[in-house]
Enzyme design. Structure first.
Site, PDB file in Angstrom:
ATOM      1  N   LYS A  22       0.830  -1.214   0.000  1.00  0.00           N
ATOM      2  CA  LYS A  22       0.000   0.000   0.000  1.00  0.00           C
ATOM      3  C   LYS A  22       0.861   1.259   0.000  1.00  0.00           C
ATOM      4  O   LYS A  22       0.647   2.177  -0.794  1.00  0.00           O
ATOM      5  CB  LYS A  22      -0.902  -0.012   1.249  1.00  0.00           C
ATOM      6  CG  LYS A  22      -1.500   1.332   1.604  1.00  0.00           C
ATOM      7  CD  LYS A  22      -2.358   1.265   2.842  1.00  0.00           C
ATOM      8  CE  LYS A  22      -1.672   1.546   4.149  1.00  0.00           C
ATOM      9  NZ  LYS A  22      -1.374   2.958   4.454  1.00  0.00           N
ATOM     10  N   ASN A  23       1.836   1.310   0.895  1.00  0.00           N
ATOM     11  CA  ASN A  23       2.592   2.552   1.055  1.00  0.00           C
ATOM     12  C   ASN A  23       3.598   2.788  -0.067  1.00  0.00           C
ATOM     13  O   ASN A  23       4.235   3.832  -0.122  1.00  0.00           O
ATOM     14  CB  ASN A  23       3.276   2.589   2.426  1.00  0.00           C
ATOM     15  CG  ASN A  23       2.251   2.762   3.540  1.00  0.00           C
ATOM     16  OD1 ASN A  23       1.097   3.089   3.273  1.00  0.00           O
ATOM     17  ND2 ASN A  23       2.654   2.525   4.772  1.00  0.00           N
ATOM     18  N   CYS A 116      -5.500  12.675  13.747  1.00  0.00           N
ATOM     19  CA  CYS A 116      -5.181  11.301  13.370  1.00  0.00           C
ATOM     20  C   CYS A 116      -5.160  10.436  14.625  1.00  0.00           C
ATOM     21  O   CYS A 116      -4.649  10.858  15.662  1.00  0.00           O
ATOM     22  CB  CYS A 116      -3.819  11.285  12.692  1.00  0.00           C
ATOM     23  SG  CYS A 116      -3.307   9.651  12.219  1.00  0.00           S
ATOM     24  N   ARG A 121       0.200  14.466  13.557  1.00  0.00           N
ATOM     25  CA  ARG A 121       1.012  14.165  12.364  1.00  0.00           C
ATOM     26  C   ARG A 121       1.115  15.439  11.525  1.00  0.00           C
ATOM     27  O   ARG A 121       0.372  15.625  10.573  1.00  0.00           O
ATOM     28  CB  ARG A 121       0.399  13.013  11.567  1.00  0.00           C
ATOM     29  CG  ARG A 121       0.502  11.695  12.307  1.00  0.00           C
ATOM     30  CD  ARG A 121      -0.208  10.590  11.580  1.00  0.00           C
ATOM     31  NE  ARG A 121       0.505  10.100  10.423  1.00  0.00           N
ATOM     32  CZ  ARG A 121       0.033   9.154   9.613  1.00  0.00           C
ATOM     33  NH1 ARG A 121      -1.150   8.616   9.844  1.00  0.00           N
ATOM     34  NH2 ARG A 121       0.744   8.736   8.586  1.00  0.00           N
ATOM     35  N   ASP A 304       4.752   0.384  12.160  1.00  0.00           N
ATOM     36  CA  ASP A 304       3.532  -0.248  11.638  1.00  0.00           C
ATOM     37  C   ASP A 304       3.395  -1.714  12.060  1.00  0.00           C
ATOM     38  O   ASP A 304       2.394  -2.359  11.725  1.00  0.00           O
ATOM     39  CB  ASP A 304       3.479  -0.135  10.104  1.00  0.00           C
ATOM     40  CG  ASP A 304       3.272   1.303   9.642  1.00  0.00           C
ATOM     41  OD1 ASP A 304       2.833   2.138  10.459  1.00  0.00           O
ATOM     42  OD2 ASP A 304       3.548   1.588   8.462  1.00  0.00           O
ATOM     43  N   ARG A 396      -8.460  -0.493   4.710  1.00  0.00           N
ATOM     44  CA  ARG A 396      -7.567   0.501   4.101  1.00  0.00           C
ATOM     45  C   ARG A 396      -6.239  -0.137   3.702  1.00  0.00           C
ATOM     46  O   ARG A 396      -5.573   0.358   2.799  1.00  0.00           O
ATOM     47  CB  ARG A 396      -7.270   1.628   5.095  1.00  0.00           C
ATOM     48  CG  ARG A 396      -8.469   2.469   5.422  1.00  0.00           C
ATOM     49  CD  ARG A 396      -8.070   3.632   6.274  1.00  0.00           C
ATOM     50  NE  ARG A 396      -6.907   4.274   5.667  1.00  0.00           N
ATOM     51  CZ  ARG A 396      -6.054   5.066   6.308  1.00  0.00           C
ATOM     52  NH1 ARG A 396      -6.248   5.314   7.580  1.00  0.00           N
ATOM     53  NH2 ARG A 396      -5.029   5.597   5.694  1.00  0.00           N
TER      54      ARG A 396
HETATM   55  N1  EPU Z   1       6.697  14.467  10.835  1.00  0.00           N
HETATM   56  C1  EPU Z   1       6.816  15.803  11.147  1.00  0.00           C
HETATM   57  N2  EPU Z   1       6.543  16.715  10.164  1.00  0.00           N
HETATM   58  C2  EPU Z   1       6.179  16.352   8.911  1.00  0.00           C
HETATM   59  C3  EPU Z   1       6.064  14.989   8.599  1.00  0.00           C
HETATM   60  C4  EPU Z   1       6.325  14.054   9.589  1.00  0.00           C
HETATM   61  O1  EPU Z   1       7.145  16.160  12.263  1.00  0.00           O
HETATM   62  O2  EPU Z   1       5.955  17.238   8.074  1.00  0.00           O
HETATM   63  C5  EPU Z   1       6.979  13.456  11.875  1.00  0.00           C
HETATM   64  C6  EPU Z   1       5.752  12.622  12.220  1.00  0.00           C
HETATM   65  O3  EPU Z   1       4.914  13.255  13.139  1.00  0.00           O
HETATM   66  C7  EPU Z   1       6.383  11.358  12.761  1.00  0.00           C
HETATM   67  C8  EPU Z   1       7.654  11.226  11.920  1.00  0.00           C
HETATM   68  O4  EPU Z   1       7.883  12.527  11.355  1.00  0.00           O
HETATM   69  O5  EPU Z   1       6.727  11.532  14.102  1.00  0.00           O
HETATM   70  C9  EPU Z   1       7.582  10.209  10.814  1.00  0.00           C
HETATM   71  O6  EPU Z   1       6.415  10.430  10.030  1.00  0.00           O
HETATM   72  P1  EPU Z   1       6.427  10.144   8.463  1.00  0.00           P
HETATM   73  O7  EPU Z   1       6.283  11.431   7.744  1.00  0.00           O
HETATM   74  O8  EPU Z   1       7.590   9.291   8.138  1.00  0.00           O
HETATM   75  O9  EPU Z   1       5.092   9.325   8.291  1.00  0.00           O
HETATM   76  P2  EPU Z   1       4.067   9.388   7.089  1.00  0.00           P
HETATM   77  O10 EPU Z   1       4.780   9.642   5.813  1.00  0.00           O
HETATM   78  O11 EPU Z   1       2.942  10.292   7.461  1.00  0.00           O
HETATM   79  C10 EPU Z   1       4.254   6.872   6.495  1.00  0.00           C
HETATM   80  C11 EPU Z   1       3.317   5.702   6.352  1.00  0.00           C
HETATM   81  C12 EPU Z   1       2.817   5.310   7.729  1.00  0.00           C
HETATM   82  C13 EPU Z   1       4.019   4.909   8.587  1.00  0.00           C
HETATM   83  C14 EPU Z   1       5.013   6.070   8.644  1.00  0.00           C
HETATM   84  C15 EPU Z   1       6.285   5.735   9.392  1.00  0.00           C
HETATM   85  C16 EPU Z   1       2.342   6.049   4.184  1.00  0.00           C
HETATM   86  C17 EPU Z   1       1.149   6.403   3.368  1.00  0.00           C
HETATM   87  N3  EPU Z   1       2.193   6.104   5.503  1.00  0.00           N
HETATM   88  O12 EPU Z   1       3.516   7.911   7.087  1.00  0.00           O
HETATM   89  O13 EPU Z   1       1.992   4.167   7.539  1.00  0.00           O
HETATM   90  O14 EPU Z   1       3.593   4.594   9.889  1.00  0.00           O
HETATM   91  O15 EPU Z   1       5.372   6.476   7.306  1.00  0.00           O
HETATM   92  O16 EPU Z   1       6.932   4.659   8.805  1.00  0.00           O
HETATM   93  O17 EPU Z   1       3.378   5.698   3.648  1.00  0.00           O
HETATM   94  C18 EPU Z   1       0.224   2.697   7.987  1.00  0.00           C
HETATM   95  O18 EPU Z   1       0.447   2.156   6.893  1.00  0.00           O
HETATM   96  O19 EPU Z   1      -0.548   2.196   8.852  1.00  0.00           O
HETATM   97  C19 EPU Z   1       0.872   3.953   8.312  1.00  0.00           C
HETATM   98  C20 EPU Z   1       0.435   4.767   9.267  1.00  0.00           C
END
Ligand code: EPU
Length: 419
Positions: A22-23, A116, A121, A304, A396
């Protein structure tokens, strides 16, 4: 809303095939906006999030067809540069269209994601990255409004490693003028897969899989055909399912390298894990040894799989410590596991799980995708009947999970529209 009912106690046995990730597919779908023409993406899981992204691409003007794990996207007539709140609120990954729209059309209007279930997030790093590439970004009535006549290559340094921000800035930079360096880039396999997808489209990217991505902007990209990598979180969930039920399962169409951190923890917990090229065989031990985990960025233990690991540790011979470092509040599943008899204490981002020997079936409620998976695992082992409500979260991210579990001998079924 559908629910899943499980009558626990059956050891899982047999083989299961893993779906595409998915991701990985979600950012690839957004990346199709970077070129004009017909893309084909294969090994695509049939998931609610994929349908939501398809819906978003159609709003933007793309034609999208999906059948038998194959997604065909034609981006020839795109002309609307907005991701509306109604979609973004159901799927945060909608923000992935920000970079591509800005890079190709010079403008994007994307709703800010709201709250969330797994904690705050923010998207500040996505916005900072676009500004570093010389876009103007303002917030207007709950929307991110970004503009740039032409994005310019730059040095983008993230203080926190972010999967989403890395993907978004990467997609924006491939059409920017000049050279971009992304420092502290996310090294998750789904980001590497996105980078490979972009390279196939004609992008120039060095350092794929490392913490520094170096991009030379090009003026045009071409549509491509591409195969999605296996889902490492689904793989890990089935590995844990084999271990928790006292079963033995061959997990096929996967890549053992993607779950190396889990495999090492499973072995520490006494689970037998054998790896082939695209197969993992897991056999449960007589007794599970308590084993601590701390979540971290790839190649560390994935956040995850934290909830699923916690369920496994509920059955271990003693206490284990689970520390969450990616999403500090990602413990909503604890209260539900307690309803099944689990003993878990939480102090900020650390939980201590005391193995209880058995769980007892009850009605429980999913709060997010991975919490749902952990409750399904708990139901597989709990005595009696477990009803897992709000199963739309599960839909999802897990393709046909109940039929895959039934194929392994679980006594489970879905009841539609029941609660
Ligand atoms: N963060 C910030 N600012 C930002 C973006 C992120 O502070 O602008 C922080 C977040 O709050 C968190 C950390 O950075 O503490 C990591 O977040 P990240 O941006 O890596 O997460 P994401 O891109 O929102 C993706 C996956 C998530 C997975 C995380 C971590 C997708 C669509 N989602 O989320 O997947 O948990 O990376 O590996 O790729 C899931 O599949 O259940 C899921 C939640």
């Amino acid at each position: 809303m559908d629910k899943i009912v499980i009558k626990g106690g059956k050891p899982l046995k047999g083989a299961v095939k893993i779906s595409g990730a998915k991701n990985a597919v979600l950012p690839m779908m957004a990346a199709t906006l970077l070129a004009e023409g017909r893309f084909e993406i294969r090994n695509v899981p049939d998931l609610r999030d994929v349908k939501t992204m398809a819906h978003l691409l159609r709003i933007i003007g793309a034609k999208v067809a999906f059948a038998e794990s194959r997604l065909v996207i034609d981006t020839s007539d795109c002309g609307f540069y907005e991701a509306p709140y109604e979609l973004v609120k159901t799927m945060r990954a909608s923000i992935y269209v920000l970079g591509p729209l800005l890079a190709r059309y010079g403008q994007a209007r994307v709703s800010l994601p709201g709250g969330c279930a797994i904690g705050p997030r923010p998207v500040d790093l996505h916005l900072k990255g676009m500004e570093d590439l010389k876009a103007t970004v303002v917030l207007d009535k709950g929307y991110i409004v970004a503009k740039a006549r032409k994005l310019r290559g730059s040095s983008v340094s993230f203080d926190v490693s972010s999967v989403g921000a890395t993907g978004n800035v990467l997609m924006a930079s491939v059409l920017a003028e000049g050279r971009t360096v992304i420092n502290n880039a996310a090294r998750e396999p789904e980001i590497s897969a996105l980078a490979e997808f972009l390279v196939k489209m004609g992008a120039e990217i060095e350092g794929i899989g490392s913490g520094q991505l170096r991009i030379h902007g090009v003026s045009k990209l071409e549509p491509v055909s591409f195969d999605v990598i296996p889902d490492r979180i689904e793989t890990g969930t089935f590995m844990i399912a084999a271990a928790i039920t006292g079963g033995e399962v061959e997990i096929q169409k996967t890549d053992p390298k993607l779950v190396a951190s889990l495999t090492s923890k499973m072995r520490m917990a006494n689970v037998m894990v054998e790896e082939g090229e695209s197969v993992i065989f897991c056999k449960a031990p007589e007794r599970l040894k308590p084993t601590n985990v701390t979540t971290s960025v790839y190649p560390g233990f994935p956040t995850d799989l934290q909830a699923q690991w916690m369920t496994l540790m509920c059955l271990a011979d003693g206490s284990s410590v689970i520390q969450e470092t990616i999403f500090f509040d990602r413990f909503a599943h604890v209260a539900e596991l307690r309803r099944l008899g689990a003993q878990i204490q939480v102090n900020e981002n650390v939980s201590i799980v005391t193995g209880v020997g058995k769980l007892i079936g009850a009605t429980v409620m999913s709060s997010d995708l991975r919490a749902s998976a952990c409750l399904i695992l708990a139901g597989l082992i709990a005595q009696g009947r477990t009803d897992v409500l709000r199963i739309y979260h599960l839909d999802r991210g897990y393709e046909k999970i109940e039929s895959k579990l039934v194929g392994l001998g679980a006594n489970t079924w879905r009841e539609e529209g029941s609660s």
